[in-house]
Design an enzyme around this catalytic site. Structure first.
Site, short mmCIF file in Angstrom:
data_model
loop_
_atom_site.label_atom_id
_atom_site.label_comp_id
_atom_site.label_asym_id
_atom_site.label_seq_id
_atom_site.Cartn_x
_atom_site.Cartn_y
_atom_site.Cartn_z
N ARG B 103 46.15 -30.17 -3.49
CA ARG B 103 46.56 -28.85 -3.00
C ARG B 103 48.07 -28.69 -3.15
O ARG B 103 48.76 -29.65 -3.47
CB ARG B 103 46.14 -28.69 -1.53
CG ARG B 103 46.72 -29.73 -0.61
CD ARG B 103 46.23 -29.53 0.85
NE ARG B 103 46.88 -30.51 1.71
CZ ARG B 103 46.70 -30.58 3.03
NH1 ARG B 103 45.89 -29.75 3.65
NH2 ARG B 103 47.33 -31.49 3.75
N GLU B 142 51.17 -25.15 5.28
CA GLU B 142 52.16 -26.25 5.20
C GLU B 142 52.97 -26.19 3.92
O GLU B 142 52.89 -27.09 3.07
CB GLU B 142 51.44 -27.60 5.34
CG GLU B 142 50.81 -27.79 6.71
CD GLU B 142 50.12 -29.14 6.90
OE1 GLU B 142 49.88 -29.83 5.91
OE2 GLU B 142 49.81 -29.49 8.05
N CYS B 156 61.33 -22.55 -12.59
CA CYS B 156 62.34 -22.88 -11.61
C CYS B 156 63.72 -23.00 -12.26
O CYS B 156 64.73 -22.60 -11.66
CB CYS B 156 61.98 -24.18 -10.89
SG CYS B 156 60.69 -23.92 -9.64
N GLU B 312 47.84 -26.62 14.43
CA GLU B 312 46.90 -27.73 14.25
C GLU B 312 47.29 -28.82 15.24
O GLU B 312 48.41 -29.34 15.19
CB GLU B 312 46.95 -28.30 12.82
CG GLU B 312 46.58 -27.29 11.75
CD GLU B 312 46.55 -27.89 10.34
OE1 GLU B 312 46.64 -29.12 10.22
OE2 GLU B 312 46.46 -27.11 9.39
N TYR B 362 37.71 -38.73 6.80
CA TYR B 362 38.11 -39.61 7.91
C TYR B 362 38.98 -38.89 8.93
O TYR B 362 39.68 -39.54 9.70
CB TYR B 362 38.77 -40.88 7.37
CG TYR B 362 37.73 -41.80 6.77
CD1 TYR B 362 37.08 -42.73 7.57
CD2 TYR B 362 37.35 -41.68 5.45
CE1 TYR B 362 36.08 -43.54 7.06
CE2 TYR B 362 36.34 -42.48 4.92
CZ TYR B 362 35.72 -43.41 5.74
OH TYR B 362 34.73 -44.20 5.23
ZN LIG Z 1 58.63 -24.47 -10.54
#
Ligand SMILES: [Zn+2]
Ligand SMILES: [Mg+2]
Ligand SMILES: [Mg+2]
Ligand SMILES: [Mg+2]
Ligand SMILES: [Zn+2]
Ligand SMILES: [Zn+2]
Lengths: 664, 664, 664
Positions: B103, B142, B156, B312, B362
């Protein structure tokens, strides 16, 4: 039972070969393995073959009454071939090619390399198809060594997609089996699946497990290519392969059907340094750990429940471990006897002579680079006349070992201290300390011949496994189930029910919860009225029909069941929630052996081991301390006597359970 | 003050949902967060949307009297999207793409990914714009987890050049600000500036700092895109985000303006293992460190000086720390109360139910994978009725925390033991041991409401900061300046004058020299007649107008000033040259609180903490040892009583400074 | 004997330069090194040169009676040049380019970079060819720092092939010399040879060794380009280079012919932390290790058997070691005197003033960034008047050091504890503890002037070396041969005979076998009636004509010869099989010095060292404990007196062997 040696005539002037081979025969050796990395010598340019040197070497071996074992040389293709076809190279997960310049860098799935493999294997096997001195072949060398089972090249990507399609049929089935709803990991089609590359966070464990399975299957196919070609040339030849010790990425059992027997490469003083947690003792640095070596013997014997070969036996100091003390005086003899006790038919020392060239200059041979004998030569020559013919090992206990469970726990170890092999060793060592022969077999093995079975971690468990083990117990078998058994289904998902999933009925218990515990916690279990240490893992058991026999002593788990016991049909099943320390493992094993009526000894100390084969009992001493044996008054020693010195062995004609140490 | 839970209905058969939601309501939960990683479920193929499942889940939540919080699912784009647009992937500094399969691997600056984000967020927010059960949104998940704030891709690189041009106007200004004469690092133009790639030696610290700032700003922009789209759909919705603990690369304060309140994800027993130097105690492995958790609460509260949410909350054992002992009995209740004491308005446990699939198998939920309740469920159900409404926290002390100073010290830490968060903690822990509520705020915050301020390391200091702090002191504030404050200018160059640069007049002292000291040195300071240990850093102070209050005891620094004190207007300023140990930090803090007239307690022991909110005082016990409280005879306990057991809490209607431990 | 300083006027406003230079002169400095990383300042755009600033700086230096030393600025090409020619970048073994943004990332073999180097060096040397204040040049800066000797780019691949062809002539010769039969590593032609890339297992050691040689030769060629251009511009200039301490990848001796004298960069408190196994003591963290510094002095002196310069001397705290305690009071004076005792002609502090910009902000100068004096300035000013002219060092003992042996043992260290430099240090430290001056020289050096020679590890040994050393012994020299000497031939193959190969006749012994031993073994040798510890390596000696003088005490090696002694002509040769501990090294060295009649002292304690030069004896105290000297009653102190304080020095007009410590 025979000794042999690995020989590289191409490293030495041909004038020397006759002397070398004569000295081998004088030492009592019977097999000479050759041609292992010889491709560039055999085919210096494409299509230009030179077999004269190998013809001569084989002839010399035969002339001295020995047999030649040849190797397909595919672990080291020549530079000209790689320059022609750079696509045969494996790639790391980030795409970096694995370059020529050492060995085993070629892709098992490369169509080009399979073609080239077929070409060279055909050529070599045709050459020796009618040679009476060649008795069999080793396919390639140490498949997967240097972390090469798993490749991430384009050929592998394509082959992985095909493998998945043939396994799952349609992509919805794959998505369901893996559980790809998690983190939006559903695939639209097979074409969109890649090998697992570099990701910011961890990979999907089901994707990893199938990639590991696929990579393993690629080796199986590649080995089968060799085996088929070899047998096509001469159906009388045996085909084997030299596997490695404590090897994590290749399922040795999966190649067993294609091999006549399995072989492996045993380097005791290296293994204690590089593939086991914990620092070795000085005794282990001199002679290795008999249970580490023994469990590997028993894996490769267990693969076919038949004798195996040690295709490479450490001959002295070797090049690759961190530290290289000289082996203890006599260790090279000890290792050969120990292998025979565990069921070896042949032990071949690697190598004949220290090589002046290349990567293995610091690897001893039976003889030094100047041709003079090294310590291994004296040990081999002393051992050869001590060997005699024996029936195969008949083991009363099976240890169920599952490579896929190893791979799956690696994807989610849940503790830095989790180490699949070490957890197996907790039970294996306890069995071996009491002299019991153990077949280390895959869980699908027919268990009819066994009185007891120990399953330390059958992590992946489906209904078929449950039926199989239940039948074993109902028919009178005694089963021990260890920590983390049945946590997952075969696709590396949690079961819908709590662990051990489909094994819960058999166990008469479920795992209510689990925890992994670092060393700073005190961890102990009450069992049989005593306190026994455990480590790393605590499954809190919740018995349904089972009786609680052990409970945790402290922490959040205090008073929760840790060991439970149940029966089914004529057998029993004991379920253990934790990773037992040596004391608990011995207590559990003693109770299991008693229930199953398996003959055993009092516990031998670390480094000293007994084993029975064909009515003889071996006592092998891997320590520097001499030991006195207690044996029946009329028992005959066929090797040694009742004082077993440092790194020494005794073989006595006596059943196992009549043998012990005089004072310990 | 409410509890809630994170729910993933898409992981379970729809038949189960009604049961799940009913059980949530029964436990007293009020919020259900959903849809967090659901993109592939919501849009299985481009343009084919499926919201039926989410509609039904939201409806169920509403039907049971709870509110739904939805999430934009952009942390996990589907595979089909990445295959269409591989350019959306981030890249490592050496150019390796960050692959799909976990992710948060997409680039914040990718124009393509911004378009796709806009598309999916518009689609989802439109769907629920009129739904009465949806009360707000969490943008993404997050930001920057798994080291992904900083990306090195071509998008970037282009965006960085634009950022620099818009920041500096012309390249001469950039060259001057960074100090590029050093090692011939002058740029001819903005086009020639690259992200910092792999270099043989270290990078220019000014280049690194600006790359970190730029990367942070990219997240701010990306978050603003979400916030604007959400509000565009429904202006009554709140917008928040779930930040992380002790997180080093993202300036939480910089996103505060775009969010209605800040949220964060609290995993106490993981944090003590993976983001803090030093080994955790067994108590910390069971319940975490209250000051580590507390400082994060106070950062996210401090960002807006307003209540925050725990989006969370650890529900039991989790998957990602090295070791995973079961939390102490009651810890899940303790953490919720502790959060409320620190100013939380809501605490949502993550997750409802242990997931059978994927990377987080887990990770416990409030319920187990088979649907049965786990320990967290009992804790949550016990906690819900204990909560009641409260005014926000009113903190008398500000701790000045500057992410840019964190980044800049990372570029030149000058000691392997330098750790920005730990140095903050030296002062924070001392304040909290005495029960004082602390706003952890950026240095630019208006300081009017505070009696005292502690600035452990305002490493980057310009004239503006000097004016701001001087005004605070002159208006009666009491300020403590810590080690390495004012070493650099805002561009990460040394000031022309010695540290603390523009703060020297206020401090009445300069740093004559500094040294970093490994553990083998004895390091202590004389202060208030006693010897107190310090660690890692010694700045040798040279007072101009300040009075010396502490001196180094030994080494090359012996007798050099270590602590100096000065006044300005109605306030005082204390400057500390070293990193204080716990004893020195307590002494410094005690003197500061006394000067500022801030109410406080005697020091509580490690793991036991008091905090006052709205006239109530919480005593939270993160240890396994029960504690007896001393409180006023007429004080009413609204939770618990005067015996606070292991992992237990008491809430008493009493001012902070009337509360203490009976015996300690 | 002079002091000097490194100055970067380009970092400061030109208004300040006059003050700076005046303060240098006031401190008694005589040399100012400039322009080291100035390329972008000198040539801000291609072909646009700006020398005005440097003209002015040189002029100021000259006006104050000092000499300027200039540097070619090629360690830091401007960004515009790299953007024009990205092919000048080096590459890592996996192909990743080494990016601009720090320094020394350009390829020594790049034809483009050689052209650009020629262009800028011609421009700069032409500018100052007639300047009376410029006395010499430093070529480039610290060749190979940050692991950049070895590059793996395409230019290097092509150059390597040419180097091999010119070395071996035909590829069969190469295959034979390397021993490429091993693992099918024969090359079909030179074109097929690549630099050693990423392989699954280790590389062929002969291939690696030649790649290291080739890479070294590339630096030699690149340096020669500088030297030739500098001398072409002005034949009176000296040419030097600043080498590094304990530097492993560049053979300093191989550049000696192209330089007028060698220089090096001495950072005592950093070296003890980052290039030596083992933790430093607190004294070493304050002042360094005199033998680590001393051995480097003696390498760079030994390279030409002539005085050397310290081109960079640590001036105070520096930026790059892990920890940075302030140096002991006076240490900057101590280091200068110590360098002079070891034969330095000049010591230049690096740098004049702490820089506000870039990577080295935490590197002190003699003055602080605000212009005020730092501790180093006071030390330098105190030292300058204490220096006086001296004859070169006349060393009675040669330590034979061979970079190729260092490289070769790195390819097959056979123990994680093997460290070539540390093994040299075992003997070097023992010699220096007894005050003996030691030339550290390559083995090919003419040995006529030496009474004794110590060869710790001449790992690569051919017939030429055997003849050379035999002649030395037969002519009355006393030789000590250490562990692993003669294990290999010059191509990194084992000899056909046992070690020490061609040196066996001279040694009167062979190495029967060897072992490497980790710390858990007890390792000791009996020698001269005592038990002495050794470490890491045990060669079991087999004397032919030699007499056994030491035997191993335990383990498998028990009673095997460890030290043997033989004579030839008028000399003697002692062969040592193990790596001696300090006690054994002292005993061996004492016996050697006695046999050779070399004057020496009783052993000085760690950190205190004596050395004689030109009739004066220096006692340098690198510890925090004051020491009292015992010297002849009439001996005159020219620096200090008979109490040598912490980090202090005394110089007495007396022969070495009349000097000792009063009480120890
Ligand atoms: Zn980038
Ligand atoms: Mg015996
Ligand atoms: Mg209570
Ligand atoms: Mg004195
Ligand atoms: Zn592949
Ligand atoms: Zn290159």
């Amino acid at each position: 039972m025979s000794l042999g040696v690995c020989y590289f005539p191409e490293h030495w002037p041909s004038e020397r070969w006759a002397t070398d081979v004569e000295q081998m025969a004088e030492a009592g050796l019977e097999y000479v393995r050759m041609a292992e990395f010889s491709w560039a010598r055999v085919e210096p340019e494409r299509g230009e073959f030179d077999f004269a040197w190998l013809d001569e070497a084989v002839e010399l071996v035969g002339d001295h009454g020995m047999d030649a074992v040849l190797c397909t040389p595919t672990a080291t293709p020549p530079k000209w071939l790689v320059d022609e076809h750079p696509d045969i190279r494996q790639a790391d997960a980030d795409g970096t090619p694995r370059e020529w310049g050492s060995r085993r860098f070629t892709c098992f799935n490369s169509p080009t390399y399979r073609e080239e493999t077929e070409r060279i294997v055909r050529e070599m096997t045709a050459r020796y198809a009618d040679d009476p001195h060649v008795v069999g072949w080793q396919a390639d060398n140490e498949y997967g060594c240097h972390r090469t089972v798993r490749c991430y090249c384009e050929d592998c990507a394509a082959a992985f997609r095909e493998w998945l399609e043939s396994t799952y049929g349609d992509v919805e089935t794959l998505n369901e089996a893996w559980g790809n709803t998690f983190w939006s990991q559903q695939y639209p089609d097979f074409e969109s699946v890649d090998p697992p590359g570099p990701t910011p966070a961890e990979h999907h464990p089901s994707r990893l497990l199938d990639y590991y399975r696929f990579a393993n299957d690629s080796v199986v196919e590649y080995n089968r290519l060799h085996a088929d070609l070899i047998r096509e040339a001469n159906d009388d030849w045996f085909v084997t392969h030299n596997f490695m010790g404590d090897f994590p990425t290749l399922d040795a059992y999966s190649l067993a059907d294609d091999l006549d027997f399995l072989g492996w490469d045993s380097y005791p003083t290296g293994f204690v340094q590089d593939r086991r947690p914990g620092a070795p003792t000085t005794d282990e640095l001199r002679a290795g750990d008999p249970d580490e070596i023994g469990m590997n013997h028993d894996v490769y014997r267990g693969a076919k429940r038949a004798p195996f070969w040690v295709l490479e036996q450490q001959p002295g100091d070797v090049n690759w471990p961190p530290h290289v003390p000289q082996p203890g005086e006599g260790a090279m003899r000890l290792w050969a006897h120990h292998a025979v006790a565990h069921g070896a038919d042949a032990v071949l020392y690697f190598r004949w002579r220290r090589c002046r060239e290349g990567q293995e200059q610091y690897h001893a041979g039976l003889r030094k680079q100047d041709g003079s004998p090294d310590r291994g030569y004296h040990d081999a020559a002393a051992t050869a006349p001590e060997l005699f013919d024996l029936a195969p090992v008949d083991a009363p206990v099976a240890l169920l070992h599952d490579y896929e469970s190893l791979w799956a726990t690696e994807t989610q170890p849940h503790s830095p201290d989790w180490h699949y092999w070490s957890h197996l060793r907790a039970y294996y060592d306890a069995l071996r300390a009491r002299g019991v022969q153990v077949d280390v077999v895959p869980p699908s093995t027919g268990l009819d011949g066994y009185a007891a079975a120990v399953a330390p971690t059958l992590y992946l468990a489906g209904e078929g496994l449950a039926d199989h083990l239940t039948a074993f117990v109902e028919n009178g078998g005694h089963l021990l189930l260890g920590a983390r058994t049945g946590e997952k289904d075969p696709y590396n998902q949690l079961h819908e029910t709590l662990a051990p999933g489909p094994l819960a009925d058999l166990a008469g218990a479920r795992v209510a919860r689990h925890e992994s515990l670092p060393e700073q916690f005190d961890t102990a279990v009450d069992y049989r009225g005593g306190a026994y240490e455990f480590r790393t893992w605590a499954g809190w058991l919740d018995p349904t029909t089972a009786e609680t026999r052990g409970r945790y002593r402290s922490g959040e788990a205090a008073d929760e069941p840790a060991v439970v016991h149940d029966g089914a049909g004529d057998g029993t099943v004991t379920t253990v929630g934790c990773w037992p320390g040596a004391g608990l493992a011995d207590a559990l094993v003693e109770d299991l052996l008693a229930a199953a009526g398996v003959a055993h000894t009092a516990p031998f100390p670390d480094g000293v081991r007994a084993a029975e084969r064909d009515g003889y009992t071996w006592v092998t001493n891997f320590t520097s301390e001499p030991r006195s044996l207690a044996v029946p008054a009329d028992a005959a020693f066929v090797v040694g006597d009742d004082t077993v010195g440092a790194y020494d062995v005794a073989v006595v004609e006596s059943p196992l359970d009549a043998v012990g140490l005089e004072q310990y």
